[in-house]
Design a protein around this motif. Sequence first.
Motif, PDB file in Angstrom:
ATOM      1  N   LYS A 232       4.985  10.544   1.066  1.00 42.10           N
ATOM      2  CA  LYS A 232       3.628  10.540   1.641  1.00 42.10           C
ATOM      3  C   LYS A 232       2.903  11.833   1.292  1.00 42.10           C
ATOM      4  O   LYS A 232       2.097  12.342   2.068  1.00 42.10           O
TER       5      LYS A 232
ATOM      6  N   SER B 140       4.546  17.857   1.455  1.00 46.45           N
ATOM      7  CA  SER B 140       3.315  17.377   2.077  1.00 46.45           C
ATOM      8  C   SER B 140       2.084  17.643   1.208  1.00 46.45           C
ATOM      9  O   SER B 140       1.180  16.808   1.121  1.00 46.45           O
ATOM     10  N   ARG B 141       2.031  18.815   0.555  1.00 44.36           N
ATOM     11  CA  ARG B 141       0.913  19.130  -0.345  1.00 44.36           C
ATOM     12  C   ARG B 141       1.491  19.766  -1.599  1.00 44.36           C
ATOM     13  O   ARG B 141       1.892  20.931  -1.606  1.00 44.36           O
TER      14      ARG B 141
ATOM     15  N   ASN C 295      -1.406   4.219   5.136  1.00 45.84           N
ATOM     16  CA  ASN C 295      -2.124   5.496   5.228  1.00 45.84           C
ATOM     17  C   ASN C 295      -3.403   5.442   4.394  1.00 45.84           C
ATOM     18  O   ASN C 295      -3.583   6.242   3.467  1.00 45.84           O
TER      19      ASN C 295
ATOM     20  N   ASP D 214      -6.508   6.326   4.735  1.00 48.38           N
ATOM     21  CA  ASP D 214      -7.462   7.436   4.735  1.00 48.38           C
ATOM     22  C   ASP D 214      -6.821   8.778   4.388  1.00 48.38           C
ATOM     23  O   ASP D 214      -7.505   9.804   4.388  1.00 48.38           O
ATOM     24  N   LYS D 215      -5.534   8.776   4.095  1.00 47.88           N
ATOM     25  CA  LYS D 215      -4.859  10.020   3.737  1.00 47.88           C
ATOM     26  C   LYS D 215      -5.164  10.374   2.288  1.00 47.88           C
ATOM     27  O   LYS D 215      -5.225   9.503   1.424  1.00 47.88           O
ATOM     28  N   GLU D 216      -5.360  11.662   2.004  1.00 47.30           N
ATOM     29  CA  GLU D 216      -5.603  12.101   0.637  1.00 47.30           C
ATOM     30  C   GLU D 216      -4.384  11.814  -0.229  1.00 47.30           C
ATOM     31  O   GLU D 216      -3.262  12.178   0.123  1.00 47.30           O
TER      32      GLU D 216
ATOM     33  N   THR E 164       0.438  14.578  -0.764  1.00 48.81           N
ATOM     34  CA  THR E 164      -0.844  14.692  -1.453  1.00 48.81           C
ATOM     35  C   THR E 164      -0.608  15.561  -2.685  1.00 48.81           C
ATOM     36  O   THR E 164      -0.089  16.663  -2.573  1.00 48.81           O
TER      37      THR E 164
ATOM     38  N   THR F 139      -8.587   9.219  -1.544  1.00 45.27           N
ATOM     39  CA  THR F 139      -7.630   8.734  -0.561  1.00 45.27           C
ATOM     40  C   THR F 139      -6.787   7.615  -1.171  1.00 45.27           C
ATOM     41  O   THR F 139      -7.092   7.098  -2.249  1.00 45.27           O
ATOM     42  N   TYR F 140      -5.750   7.216  -0.450  1.00 43.45           N
ATOM     43  CA  TYR F 140      -4.923   6.109  -0.917  1.00 43.45           C
ATOM     44  C   TYR F 140      -5.764   4.846  -1.078  1.00 43.45           C
ATOM     45  O   TYR F 140      -5.611   4.099  -2.053  1.00 43.45           O
TER      46      TYR F 140
END
Length: 460
Positions: free
Chosen positions: A299, A275-276, A120, A122-124, A301, A136-137
């Motif tokens: 996973k 998730s957040r 992942n 590009d995931k924050e 943020t 991002t990661y």
Amino acid sequence: MLIQVVGVPDDRTSEEVCACVRLHTSAKVTADELKEFCRGKVSDFLVPKYILFMEDAFPTTETGKFSRNQIAAQAKSLLGLSNMAQTSQKLISSYLHVPHKRPCSGKTTGQLFNERANNNPDKEMYVFYADKERKTYKQMQDELGIKVIVLMRSPSDLCDKACQVIPELAVNSAENLNCQGTPTLRYVINAGTTKCSGAYSLADFMEVGNAVEKSDFLEACELVDLDDPLGVFFTSGSTGFPKGVTHAHRLCDIFSTFLDSLSTDAEGNEILWMSRYALIMSFGGIGAQTGALLPIFTKATTIIVGPVYDAKMIARVMHDEKVTGTTMLIHHLNDILNLSDIKDHDLSSLELCFTGGSIIPRSLRDRAAKITKHILLGYGGSEGFAASQTPRDSIEVLEGAAYSLTPGQELKIIGPDEQILPINTPGEICFRGRNLFMYYWGEDEKTKASKRPNGWYHTG
């Protein structure tokens, strides 16, 4: 409507009632409506804790009768209770063990992080709300290497306050701090903007990493083992003497198993609370474990609210960032609910709030229900996490402050002779499991006093 009632495993009572329901195609009814219908018609303990709406036909035996064993197995699987213990015997002594629901991966924290970053990129991973910065990661992977993540960015005025407590910070050099009042204090890193002669600047600290060759760093990473120290998490200091609790790398892997137990509600619906995640830095060591490391073993943020406690800031972050889960103390929650403009904040995204330290009053729980779907208590400390409530617990369990043992843990209550006591007998709580700390940093005697050679941690 067809209904089959079966027993499913429960950590606290050994077994709970589950009603499996097949509705007629035109029928419409909710789980809460069915539970309400039962209340007053049967004893309270017979009101189903779980109600599952089944789409497929109930399995039958060769004689055409409904197979209760198969239905119970389906219910346990849908509720995620398939591998839980205590299904056949009721507790007679104050000892309990709950095995893991799934095996650990056997990966170190660095391996888990690289796996997340590669899958992942590009995931924050982190949001530094006060600094208006997002990472991002992949960005964190590029920055980490031989450097560090700085999550708590202190405002500049904290440097002035530190100098008032430790006068040598204002006059001595960083290389020779020599504090009379705190002789063991050797290094201070200033992440603010105010100059402080006795502290290294954050930029200087980060620059140290550049002195190490990348190839040497990667070679060292290959030598890291699950049982090597991951980090030191200081206790809250309630005794006046904070201890450096040292955890191994297996902490992340094991903690993710615990989080699985919080991911479904009483109806088997998935709760996407991770998730957040909003990290409130004033929550201390346990906040660092569950918040700063959360993106590594899930996973998620993680949103860093700010370096100091501010209820208004927390509410604003939850509103702006659509926070789904957080960990906070009881008084944090009360402060947020008492904000004069709380109605101006949309907190509908908040699925779960995890807390601890004291019982939640009924009035506070009722008010909290307006901003979060689930509010749960946990029991443990920086040394290890022993038990928690789950989203599947009834309101009677939640208000009674009953807990489910964390997967992979053993727990016992002992008397002065260290023998296990009968149930409902006051004594010392001890627990053991792979999420327990390794030792207190530099304090062998205190380690021996609380953590025995057989692995049991004595809480005192």
